[in-house]
Design a protein around this motif. Sequence first.
Motif, PDB file in Angstrom:
ATOM      1  N   TYR A 109       0.825  -1.203   0.000  1.00  0.00           N
ATOM      2  CA  TYR A 109       0.000   0.000   0.000  1.00  0.00           C
ATOM      3  C   TYR A 109       0.859   1.253   0.000  1.00  0.00           C
ATOM      4  N   SER A 110       2.119   1.079   0.290  1.00  0.00           N
ATOM      5  CA  SER A 110       3.056   2.191   0.248  1.00  0.00           C
ATOM      6  C   SER A 110       4.358   1.650  -0.325  1.00  0.00           C
ATOM      7  N   GLU A 111       5.319   2.502  -0.453  1.00  0.00           N
ATOM      8  CA  GLU A 111       6.561   2.104  -1.095  1.00  0.00           C
ATOM      9  C   GLU A 111       7.434   1.204  -0.236  1.00  0.00           C
ATOM     10  N   VAL A 112       7.131   1.068   1.022  1.00  0.00           N
ATOM     11  CA  VAL A 112       8.032   0.306   1.883  1.00  0.00           C
ATOM     12  C   VAL A 112       7.388  -0.888   2.581  1.00  0.00           C
ATOM     13  N   GLU A 113       6.099  -1.011   2.566  1.00  0.00           N
ATOM     14  CA  GLU A 113       5.422  -2.058   3.316  1.00  0.00           C
ATOM     15  C   GLU A 113       4.873  -3.138   2.396  1.00  0.00           C
ATOM     16  N   LEU A 114       5.551  -4.269   2.351  1.00  0.00           N
ATOM     17  CA  LEU A 114       5.072  -5.414   1.587  1.00  0.00           C
ATOM     18  C   LEU A 114       4.615  -6.492   2.562  1.00  0.00           C
ATOM     19  N   GLU A 115       3.465  -7.087   2.256  1.00  0.00           N
ATOM     20  CA  GLU A 115       2.925  -8.145   3.093  1.00  0.00           C
ATOM     21  C   GLU A 115       2.760  -9.405   2.249  1.00  0.00           C
ATOM     22  N   LEU A 116       3.415 -10.487   2.653  1.00  0.00           N
ATOM     23  CA  LEU A 116       3.305 -11.760   1.949  1.00  0.00           C
ATOM     24  C   LEU A 116       1.875 -12.278   2.064  1.00  0.00           C
ATOM     25  N   ILE A 117       1.265 -12.626   0.911  1.00  0.00           N
ATOM     26  CA  ILE A 117      -0.096 -13.160   0.969  1.00  0.00           C
ATOM     27  C   ILE A 117      -0.215 -14.547   0.340  1.00  0.00           C
ATOM     28  N   ALA A 118       0.737 -14.925  -0.526  1.00  0.00           N
ATOM     29  CA  ALA A 118       0.698 -16.255  -1.149  1.00  0.00           C
ATOM     30  C   ALA A 118       2.111 -16.642  -1.555  1.00  0.00           C
ATOM     31  N   THR A 119       2.415 -17.920  -1.475  1.00  0.00           N
ATOM     32  CA  THR A 119       3.760 -18.368  -1.819  1.00  0.00           C
ATOM     33  C   THR A 119       3.956 -18.587  -3.315  1.00  0.00           C
ATOM     34  N   SER A 120       2.855 -18.505  -4.088  1.00  0.00           N
ATOM     35  CA  SER A 120       2.955 -18.644  -5.545  1.00  0.00           C
ATOM     36  C   SER A 120       1.774 -17.938  -6.204  1.00  0.00           C
ATOM     37  N   PHE A 121       1.898 -17.714  -7.505  1.00  0.00           N
ATOM     38  CA  PHE A 121       0.813 -17.111  -8.273  1.00  0.00           C
ATOM     39  C   PHE A 121      -0.407 -18.039  -8.259  1.00  0.00           C
ATOM     40  N   THR A 122      -0.172 -19.331  -8.402  1.00  0.00           N
ATOM     41  CA  THR A 122      -1.273 -20.306  -8.380  1.00  0.00           C
ATOM     42  C   THR A 122      -1.990 -20.282  -7.037  1.00  0.00           C
ATOM     43  N   GLU A 123      -1.229 -20.222  -5.945  1.00  0.00           N
ATOM     44  CA  GLU A 123      -1.847 -20.148  -4.616  1.00  0.00           C
ATOM     45  C   GLU A 123      -2.698 -18.890  -4.494  1.00  0.00           C
ATOM     46  N   PHE A 124      -2.212 -17.786  -5.037  1.00  0.00           N
ATOM     47  CA  PHE A 124      -2.998 -16.551  -5.002  1.00  0.00           C
ATOM     48  C   PHE A 124      -4.300 -16.730  -5.786  1.00  0.00           C
ATOM     49  N   LEU A 125      -4.215 -17.245  -7.012  1.00  0.00           N
ATOM     50  CA  LEU A 125      -5.423 -17.441  -7.822  1.00  0.00           C
ATOM     51  C   LEU A 125      -6.401 -18.388  -7.139  1.00  0.00           C
ATOM     52  N   ASN A 126      -5.878 -19.483  -6.581  1.00  0.00           N
ATOM     53  CA  ASN A 126      -6.750 -20.460  -5.914  1.00  0.00           C
ATOM     54  C   ASN A 126      -7.381 -19.903  -4.643  1.00  0.00           C
ATOM     55  N   GLY A 127      -6.777 -18.874  -4.076  1.00  0.00           N
ATOM     56  CA  GLY A 127      -7.315 -18.257  -2.865  1.00  0.00           C
ATOM     57  C   GLY A 127      -8.367 -17.195  -3.124  1.00  0.00           C
ATOM     58  N   LEU A 128      -8.583 -16.843  -4.385  1.00  0.00           N
ATOM     59  CA  LEU A 128      -9.595 -15.841  -4.717  1.00  0.00           C
ATOM     60  C   LEU A 128     -10.987 -16.442  -4.609  1.00  0.00           C
ATOM     61  N   ILE A 129     -11.886 -15.719  -3.969  1.00  0.00           N
ATOM     62  CA  ILE A 129     -13.271 -16.161  -3.787  1.00  0.00           C
ATOM     63  C   ILE A 129     -14.194 -15.089  -4.337  1.00  0.00           C
ATOM     64  N   ASP A 130     -15.198 -15.534  -5.085  1.00  0.00           N
ATOM     65  CA  ASP A 130     -16.184 -14.615  -5.660  1.00  0.00           C
ATOM     66  C   ASP A 130     -17.319 -14.412  -4.653  1.00  0.00           C
ATOM     67  N   TYR A 131     -17.455 -13.195  -4.162  1.00  0.00           N
ATOM     68  CA  TYR A 131     -18.499 -12.855  -3.197  1.00  0.00           C
ATOM     69  C   TYR A 131     -19.658 -12.102  -3.851  1.00  0.00           C
ATOM     70  N   SER A 132     -19.845 -12.269  -5.150  1.00  0.00           N
ATOM     71  CA  SER A 132     -20.919 -11.563  -5.860  1.00  0.00           C
ATOM     72  C   SER A 132     -22.278 -11.795  -5.230  1.00  0.00           C
ATOM     73  N   ASP A 133     -22.595 -13.047  -4.924  1.00  0.00           N
ATOM     74  CA  ASP A 133     -23.905 -13.358  -4.347  1.00  0.00           C
ATOM     75  C   ASP A 133     -24.116 -12.622  -3.031  1.00  0.00           C
ATOM     76  N   ASP A 134     -23.080 -12.550  -2.217  1.00  0.00           N
ATOM     77  CA  ASP A 134     -23.198 -11.867  -0.926  1.00  0.00           C
ATOM     78  C   ASP A 134     -23.490 -10.381  -1.104  1.00  0.00           C
ATOM     79  N   PHE A 135     -22.802  -9.738  -2.032  1.00  0.00           N
ATOM     80  CA  PHE A 135     -22.963  -8.303  -2.226  1.00  0.00           C
ATOM     81  C   PHE A 135     -24.220  -7.952  -3.016  1.00  0.00           C
ATOM     82  N   GLU A 136     -24.559  -8.765  -3.993  1.00  0.00           N
ATOM     83  CA  GLU A 136     -25.705  -8.457  -4.847  1.00  0.00           C
ATOM     84  C   GLU A 136     -27.032  -8.767  -4.176  1.00  0.00           C
ATOM     85  N   ASN A 137     -27.024  -9.558  -3.108  1.00  0.00           N
ATOM     86  CA  ASN A 137     -28.253  -9.902  -2.390  1.00  0.00           C
ATOM     87  C   ASN A 137     -28.447  -9.052  -1.136  1.00  0.00           C
ATOM     88  N   GLN A 138     -27.706  -7.974  -1.012  1.00  0.00           N
ATOM     89  CA  GLN A 138     -27.842  -7.095   0.155  1.00  0.00           C
ATOM     90  C   GLN A 138     -28.927  -6.077  -0.075  1.00  0.00           C
TER      91      GLN A 138
END
Length: 138
Positions: A109-138
């Motif tokens: 979020y800034s030039e100096v603060e990096l936060e590890l969120i996934a050990t690979s690109f595949t892990e990142f993609l597999n960790g994505l969840i679609d919350y469309s139903d939750d938001f569109e049914n509000q």
Amino acid sequence: MIEFKIENKLITPEELNKFELEIELSLPEDYKAHMLKYNGGTPLSYYFYFGEPEDGIRLSYFFSIEYGALLVEKQDYLPKMHISIGKTETGYLSMSLDEENFGAIYVYYSEVELELIATSFTEFLNGLIDYSDDFENQ
């Protein structure tokens, strides 16, 4: 597997190789496969999160390697051996290309603060969840 909207002209394997030569770094195979298929890409749903919506990371899009307004690039403010690969709702994604953390995905979020969120690109993609139903049914 999550599908993405193709926003830019697709790249060839030769263009991908040229990019690796230009940045003088090798890219992970899973990321290269994604770039050859989408050359960046925007999720088909606005509500793809890595984690829960309240405290997760909403993916906006991945940068392209060629032909797009926003291109994958090495940024001077990122650690050595990192490239900026995408945009989140409030920050950016980077990928480590160093030997120790090769392919790991970070959010920043800034030039100096990096936060590890996934050990690979595949892990990142597999960790994505679609919350469309939750938001569109509000």
